[in-house]
Scaffold this motif. Structure first.
Motif, PDB file in Angstrom:
ATOM      1  N   ILE A   1       0.849  -1.190   0.000  1.00 43.66           N
ATOM      2  CA  ILE A   1       0.000   0.000   0.000  1.00 43.66           C
ATOM      3  C   ILE A   1       0.888   1.244   0.000  1.00 43.66           C
ATOM      4  CG2 ILE A   1      -1.872   1.188   1.190  1.00 43.66           C
ATOM      5  CD1 ILE A   1      -2.219  -1.638   2.680  1.00 43.66           C
ATOM      6  N   ILE A   2       0.844   2.027  -1.074  1.00 46.12           N
ATOM      7  CA  ILE A   2       1.669   3.224  -1.204  1.00 46.12           C
ATOM      8  C   ILE A   2       0.906   4.403  -0.598  1.00 46.12           C
ATOM      9  CG2 ILE A   2       2.908   4.731  -2.788  1.00 46.12           C
ATOM     10  CD1 ILE A   2       3.042   2.448  -4.771  1.00 46.12           C
ATOM     11  N   LEU A   3       1.492   5.006   0.438  1.00 47.68           N
ATOM     12  CA  LEU A   3       0.815   6.047   1.217  1.00 47.68           C
ATOM     13  C   LEU A   3       1.595   7.361   1.162  1.00 47.68           C
ATOM     14  CD1 LEU A   3       0.037   3.779   4.288  1.00 47.68           C
ATOM     15  CD2 LEU A   3      -1.608   4.535   2.554  1.00 47.68           C
ATOM     16  N   ASN A   4       0.862   8.457   1.103  1.00 45.00           N
ATOM     17  CA  ASN A   4       1.491   9.775   0.972  1.00 45.00           C
ATOM     18  C   ASN A   4       1.453  10.528   2.304  1.00 45.00           C
ATOM     19  OD1 ASN A   4       2.795  11.813  -0.453  1.00 45.00           O
ATOM     20  ND2 ASN A   4       0.881  12.819  -1.029  1.00 45.00           N
ATOM     21  N   ASP A   5       2.397  10.175   3.179  1.00 44.91           N
ATOM     22  CA  ASP A   5       2.528  10.945   4.412  1.00 44.91           C
ATOM     23  C   ASP A   5       3.407  12.170   4.126  1.00 44.91           C
ATOM     24  OD1 ASP A   5       4.791   9.432   3.975  1.00 44.91           O
ATOM     25  OD2 ASP A   5       5.189   9.069   6.090  1.00 44.91           O
ATOM     26  N   VAL A   6       3.637  12.980   5.119  1.00 42.51           N
ATOM     27  CA  VAL A   6       4.373  14.235   4.891  1.00 42.51           C
ATOM     28  C   VAL A   6       5.875  14.015   5.013  1.00 42.51           C
ATOM     29  CG1 VAL A   6       4.773  16.567   5.721  1.00 42.51           C
ATOM     30  CG2 VAL A   6       2.456  15.642   5.680  1.00 42.51           C
ATOM     31  N   SER A   7       6.596  14.486   4.008  1.00 36.26           N
ATOM     32  CA  SER A   7       8.048  14.487   4.048  1.00 36.26           C
ATOM     33  C   SER A   7       8.518  15.905   3.750  1.00 36.26           C
ATOM     34  CB  SER A   7       8.628  13.519   3.009  1.00 36.26           C
ATOM     35  OG  SER A   7      10.032  13.576   3.006  1.00 36.26           O
ATOM     36  N   PRO A   8       9.023  16.632   4.755  1.00 40.13           N
ATOM     37  CA  PRO A   8       9.415  18.029   4.547  1.00 40.13           C
ATOM     38  C   PRO A   8      10.382  18.236   3.396  1.00 40.13           C
ATOM     39  CG  PRO A   8       9.425  17.485   6.885  1.00 40.13           C
ATOM     40  CD  PRO A   8       9.228  16.189   6.150  1.00 40.13           C
ATOM     41  N   ALA A   9      11.208  17.227   3.127  1.00 41.28           N
ATOM     42  CA  ALA A   9      12.194  17.367   2.055  1.00 41.28           C
ATOM     43  C   ALA A   9      11.575  17.203   0.664  1.00 41.28           C
ATOM     44  CB  ALA A   9      13.311  16.338   2.241  1.00 41.28           C
ATOM     45  N   TYR A  10      10.332  16.721   0.609  1.00 37.41           N
ATOM     46  CA  TYR A  10       9.695  16.469  -0.689  1.00 37.41           C
ATOM     47  C   TYR A  10       8.286  17.055  -0.719  1.00 37.41           C
ATOM     48  CZ  TYR A  10      13.605  13.273  -1.159  1.00 37.41           C
ATOM     49  OH  TYR A  10      14.867  12.751  -1.218  1.00 37.41           O
ATOM     50  N   PRO A  11       8.158  18.365  -0.602  1.00 38.84           N
ATOM     51  CA  PRO A  11       6.836  18.998  -0.577  1.00 38.84           C
ATOM     52  C   PRO A  11       6.079  18.837  -1.892  1.00 38.84           C
ATOM     53  CG  PRO A  11       8.553  20.656  -0.792  1.00 38.84           C
ATOM     54  CD  PRO A  11       9.251  19.355  -0.510  1.00 38.84           C
ATOM     55  N   GLN A  12       6.815  18.578  -2.990  1.00 38.66           N
ATOM     56  CA  GLN A  12       6.159  18.458  -4.285  1.00 38.66           C
ATOM     57  C   GLN A  12       5.259  17.229  -4.386  1.00 38.66           C
ATOM     58  OE1 GLN A  12       9.354  17.912  -3.584  1.00 38.66           O
ATOM     59  NE2 GLN A  12      10.483  16.973  -5.271  1.00 38.66           N
ATOM     60  N   LEU A  13       5.368  16.296  -3.422  1.00 33.05           N
ATOM     61  CA  LEU A  13       4.523  15.108  -3.461  1.00 33.05           C
ATOM     62  C   LEU A  13       3.130  15.372  -2.912  1.00 33.05           C
ATOM     63  CD1 LEU A  13       7.036  12.327  -2.328  1.00 33.05           C
ATOM     64  CD2 LEU A  13       6.345  12.949  -4.649  1.00 33.05           C
ATOM     65  N   ILE A  14       2.954  16.451  -2.173  1.00 28.32           N
ATOM     66  CA  ILE A  14       1.653  16.798  -1.603  1.00 28.32           C
ATOM     67  C   ILE A  14       0.873  17.669  -2.582  1.00 28.32           C
ATOM     68  CG2 ILE A  14       0.444  17.882   0.330  1.00 28.32           C
ATOM     69  CD1 ILE A  14       2.017  15.447   1.174  1.00 28.32           C
ATOM     70  N   HIS A  15      -0.355  17.319  -2.832  1.00 28.50           N
ATOM     71  CA  HIS A  15      -1.195  18.080  -3.759  1.00 28.50           C
ATOM     72  C   HIS A  15      -1.299  19.539  -3.291  1.00 28.50           C
ATOM     73  CE1 HIS A  15      -4.710  19.365  -6.057  1.00 28.50           C
ATOM     74  NE2 HIS A  15      -4.553  18.297  -6.813  1.00 28.50           N
ATOM     75  N   PRO A  16      -1.230  20.495  -4.214  1.00 32.32           N
ATOM     76  CA  PRO A  16      -1.317  21.905  -3.817  1.00 32.32           C
ATOM     77  C   PRO A  16      -2.538  22.228  -2.962  1.00 32.32           C
ATOM     78  CG  PRO A  16      -0.666  21.732  -6.104  1.00 32.32           C
ATOM     79  CD  PRO A  16      -0.991  20.337  -5.658  1.00 32.32           C
ATOM     80  N   GLN A  17      -3.663  21.564  -3.216  1.00 36.83           N
ATOM     81  CA  GLN A  17      -4.874  21.826  -2.454  1.00 36.83           C
ATOM     82  C   GLN A  17      -4.921  21.060  -1.132  1.00 36.83           C
ATOM     83  OE1 GLN A  17      -7.454  21.283  -6.179  1.00 36.83           O
ATOM     84  NE2 GLN A  17      -8.683  22.684  -4.961  1.00 36.83           N
ATOM     85  N   ALA A  18      -3.846  20.356  -0.826  1.00 36.01           N
ATOM     86  CA  ALA A  18      -3.766  19.648   0.450  1.00 36.01           C
ATOM     87  C   ALA A  18      -2.770  20.294   1.396  1.00 36.01           C
ATOM     88  CB  ALA A  18      -3.374  18.186   0.211  1.00 36.01           C
ATOM     89  N   ARG A  19      -1.950  21.181   0.885  1.00 36.43           N
ATOM     90  CA  ARG A  19      -0.843  21.715   1.685  1.00 36.43           C
ATOM     91  C   ARG A  19      -1.305  22.600   2.842  1.00 36.43           C
ATOM     92  NH1 ARG A  19       2.660  22.942  -3.840  1.00 36.43           N
ATOM     93  NH2 ARG A  19       2.936  20.719  -4.356  1.00 36.43           N
ATOM     94  N   SER A  20      -2.475  23.194   2.700  1.00 38.14           N
ATOM     95  CA  SER A  20      -2.978  24.038   3.792  1.00 38.14           C
ATOM     96  C   SER A  20      -3.449  23.205   4.984  1.00 38.14           C
ATOM     97  CB  SER A  20      -4.149  24.895   3.294  1.00 38.14           C
ATOM     98  OG  SER A  20      -5.219  24.064   2.870  1.00 38.14           O
ATOM     99  N   GLY A  21      -3.616  21.900   4.783  1.00 42.00           N
ATOM    100  CA  GLY A  21      -4.108  21.043   5.861  1.00 42.00           C
ATOM    101  C   GLY A  21      -3.053  20.152   6.464  1.00 42.00           C
ATOM    102  N   ILE A  22      -1.782  20.452   6.226  1.00 40.52           N
ATOM    103  CA  ILE A  22      -0.700  19.630   6.773  1.00 40.52           C
ATOM    104  C   ILE A  22      -0.838  19.558   8.299  1.00 40.52           C
ATOM    105  CG2 ILE A  22       1.788  19.452   7.098  1.00 40.52           C
ATOM    106  CD1 ILE A  22       0.916  18.808   4.276  1.00 40.52           C
ATOM    107  N   GLY A  23      -0.814  18.348   8.806  1.00 38.85           N
ATOM    108  CA  GLY A  23      -0.951  18.134  10.242  1.00 38.85           C
ATOM    109  C   GLY A  23      -2.339  17.711  10.656  1.00 38.85           C
ATOM    110  N   SER A  24      -3.306  17.768   9.724  1.00 44.50           N
ATOM    111  CA  SER A  24      -4.684  17.422  10.058  1.00 44.50           C
ATOM    112  C   SER A  24      -5.033  15.966   9.769  1.00 44.50           C
ATOM    113  CB  SER A  24      -5.655  18.324   9.287  1.00 44.50           C
ATOM    114  OG  SER A  24      -5.522  18.117   7.885  1.00 44.50           O
ATOM    115  N   ALA A  25      -4.156  15.238   9.071  1.00 44.68           N
ATOM    116  CA  ALA A  25      -4.442  13.844   8.708  1.00 44.68           C
ATOM    117  C   ALA A  25      -3.124  13.087   8.577  1.00 44.68           C
ATOM    118  CB  ALA A  25      -5.218  13.797   7.396  1.00 44.68           C
ATOM    119  N   PRO A  26      -3.173  11.768   8.672  1.00 46.22           N
ATOM    120  CA  PRO A  26      -1.933  10.997   8.519  1.00 46.22           C
ATOM    121  C   PRO A  26      -1.453  10.910   7.075  1.00 46.22           C
ATOM    122  CG  PRO A  26      -3.786   9.527   8.917  1.00 46.22           C
ATOM    123  CD  PRO A  26      -4.300  10.917   9.107  1.00 46.22           C
TER     124      PRO A  26
END
Length: 605
Positions: free
Chosen positions: A301-326
């Motif tokens: 299962i490939i999961l997209n958790d937060v990696s500060p060194a790779y912000p480009q992996l997080i969808h632009p419309q998800a970046r405002s919610g960092i910290g609200s979900a795993p």
């Protein structure tokens, strides 16, 4: 006299051909508009070619001349009639409607032909669009692009007709794999290229795959979310586990390491280099090789958790919610995000395809977790259902093409939870059925592929193990708010409908990749629920596997009333241990009959 006769016949033949052509020209002027002049010119060119052929025939051997003249005469007449018929039967040319041009021409297929090393795209239209010239132009754009930009040049052009086929080299992009491009047909109008078709991806990226096996098919459907701390013990063998689930959060595998024993892995893909953590990858090597050696099919299962060194992996419309979900929505909206996702998919598949390298074989890949639960497991700012699915479809297609182009036999799944058709107006999550419908529609619109469904039919409520009890949330119809193992046929019946089938008419692969039952209200009750769920899955021909969560209780879940393991947190087995162990064996009856009394049945449904 004979020579005179031949001369007369020749003159008559030419006259007849000319008459046929003149008739054709007359008919064409009557039934076509001014933009047909090029076709008439082509007919005249055809006559000229025939006349030249007649002259050549006169210089041939005299003994064969008469037969050749007759043959050429027939050919000239047939060719003229063919031109006339083509002109008469050709549909009229029409002006394009502003704002609705992309539905003018329908792309039917886009396939790699390994025999010719070409890509073949077939399309059709009911009419011919009016444009600056007589050509259709084919463009290739990147997955995150939605228009033909000024810097784009066409790959190839073809004469406009109702059925048009484009053929072009598979390696048209140079360093980048063409399986990530999408194609669109255009015409030139007022010196600009106007799209007249839908976008279309290659439908068979597996045609270029190096690997074509995902291992032997397991003998039963019994699976488990495994405990990595018990990986090297004999417990998995003792339990007879046939399918295993294992998470891969991308933050763990990306980046460099300073460990000299397990150095950074530099992976080159599409002309760029990517760094993967050698130490972490060695852990996955151990897990996957051990499971493979035990004959257990792996679901990663490939999961997209937060990696500060790779912000480009997080969808632009998800970046405002960092910290609200795993976990967060993957980013396929730009070059950096899309290329990284493709590299991750290719790297993992290449590393875990084939047993020769000793790293193990992953058969199935699941993209994300319960994506309909937007707030909890696939965070992105709330948007319309169509827009939300659009973002996931682009990401899914990137992973699908990167995985399938490495290993043709892998299955790739979309993950949904048990909230089937709740229709809660105030909810900012999405129902699984609505996601399925929209996902299927968008995938088919850009090239149907063999996607699969990984669903989590937990009980309602989660803290109850009594699956068999009636509930207003669990109905045996398509409008049921929730799906559990009590009404799991709702899902498989839905996936059996014609519009949901694969291109070849088959029901898609369906796995129950996560579900579990708590033992906090009784260990025998938990065991009975596991048996009931397994029996339901075993009897359903459209379910490929059922993976229970989990091998060992998780402390954080117990606090929520969920002791789902076959073992206690300390490692000792529960009553469910032996029930799980034997429920798919010849000794099943001895270990599962107790459950009938708890459930209140005399035989398994």
């Amino acid at each position: 006299m004979k020579a005179e006769k031949k001369k007369v016949l020749l003159i008559i033949g030419i006259a007849v051909a000319c008459i046929v052509l003149l008739v054709g020209i007359g008919v064409s002027f009557y039934i076509i508009t001014e933009n047909r002049k090029s076709e008439v010119a082509e007919a005249a060119a055809l006559l000229k070619a025939e006349e030249e052929a007649l002259k050549a025939a006169e210089e041939a051997d005299k003994e064969d001349r008469e037969e050749r003249e007759d043959s050429l005469l027939r050919s000239a007449i047939e060719a003229g009639l063919s031109v006339i018929n083509a002109i008469k039967n050709r549909p009229p040319s029409v002006e394009l409607e502003e704002g609705n041009t992309t539905s003018f021409l329908q792309i039917e297929s886009c396939l790699i032909d390994n025999k010719t090393s070409k890509i073949i795209l077939k399309s059709k239209a009911d009419q011919i669009p009016v444009s600056d010239d007589k050509y259709y132009y084919l463009f290739a754009v990147r997955s995150y692009e939605d228009m033909i930009t000024e810097d784009k040049s066409p790959l190839v052009k073809e004469y406009k007709d109702t059925n048009v086929e484009f053929r072009f080299p598979r390696h048209f992009t140079g360093t980048e794999s063409g399986v990530f491009r999408k194609f669109v047909v255009a015409v030139k109008k007022d010196d600009e290229y106007i799209a007249v078709s839908n976008f279309q991806y290659i439908m068979n990226p597996e045609a270029v795959a190096k690997y074509k096996s995902n291992g032997a098919k397991p003998s039963t459907k019994k699976g488990l979310l495994i405990d990595p701390n018990k990986l090297r013990s004999s417990e998995l063998d003792d339990l007879g586990v046939k399918h295993a689930a294992y998470n891969i959060p991308v933050s763990r595998i990306l980046g460099e390491t300073t460990d000299g024993t397990y150095p950074t892995i530099h992976y080159s893909y599409n002309g760029k280099s990517y760094a993967f953590n050698g130490q972490v990858m060695s852990e996955y090597d151990l897990v996957f090789s051990t499971l493979t050696n035990k004959g257990i099919e792996i679901n990663a299962i490939i999961l997209n958790d937060v990696s500060p060194a790779y912000p480009q992996l997080i969808h632009p419309q998800a970046r405002s919610g960092i910290g609200s979900a795993p976990y967060y929505a993957f980013n396929g909206t730009d070059e950096s995000g899309a290329e990284y996702l493709a590299a991750i998919g290719a790297f993992l598949t290449e590393r875990y395809s084939g047993t020769a390298n000793g790293r193990g074989l992953v058969a199935n890949w699941i993209i994300g977790n319960e994506i309909n639960a937007r707030k909890e497991w696939n965070y992105m700012a709330y948007v319309s259902l169509e827009s939300y699915v659009r973002e996931f479809v682009e990401v899914y297609r990137i992973f699908y093409n990167s995985i399938k182009s490495i290993n043709a036999a892998c299955n790739i799944y979309i993950s949904l939870d048990q909230q089937w058709d709740r229709n809660i107006s105030s909810s900012t999550n999405y129902d699984a059925r609505d996601i399925l419908d929209e996902f299927n529609r968008q995938i088919k619109a850009e090239g149907n592929i063999d996607w699969g469904l990984a669903i989590h039919p937990y009980n309602v409520p989660l803290t109850s193990a009594r699956i068999w009890d009636s509930s207003r949330y669990v109905k045996h119809s398509q409008d049921t708010p929730m799906v559990t193992m009590n009404n799991i046929e709702v899902v498989t019946d839905y996936m059996s409908r014609k519009e949901m089938l694969t291109e070849s008419g088959e029901v898609r692969s369906i796995i129950l990749s996560e579900l579990g039952y708590t033992s906090l209200k009784g260990e025998e009750l938990q065991a009975a629920a596991i048996v009931y769920a397994y029996k339901r899955a075993e009897a359903n021909p459209h379910i490929d596997s059922i993976l229970f969560s989990r091998q060992t209780d998780a402390i954080e879940e117990i606090a929520q009333g969920l002791a789902l393991g076959l073992n206690h947190a300390g490692g000792s087995p529960k009553y469910a241990y032996n029930v799980y162990k034997y429920m798919d064996t010849d000794e099943a009856e001895s270990y599962t009959n107790f459950a009938k009394g708890i459930i209140g049945i005399s035989q398994w449904p």
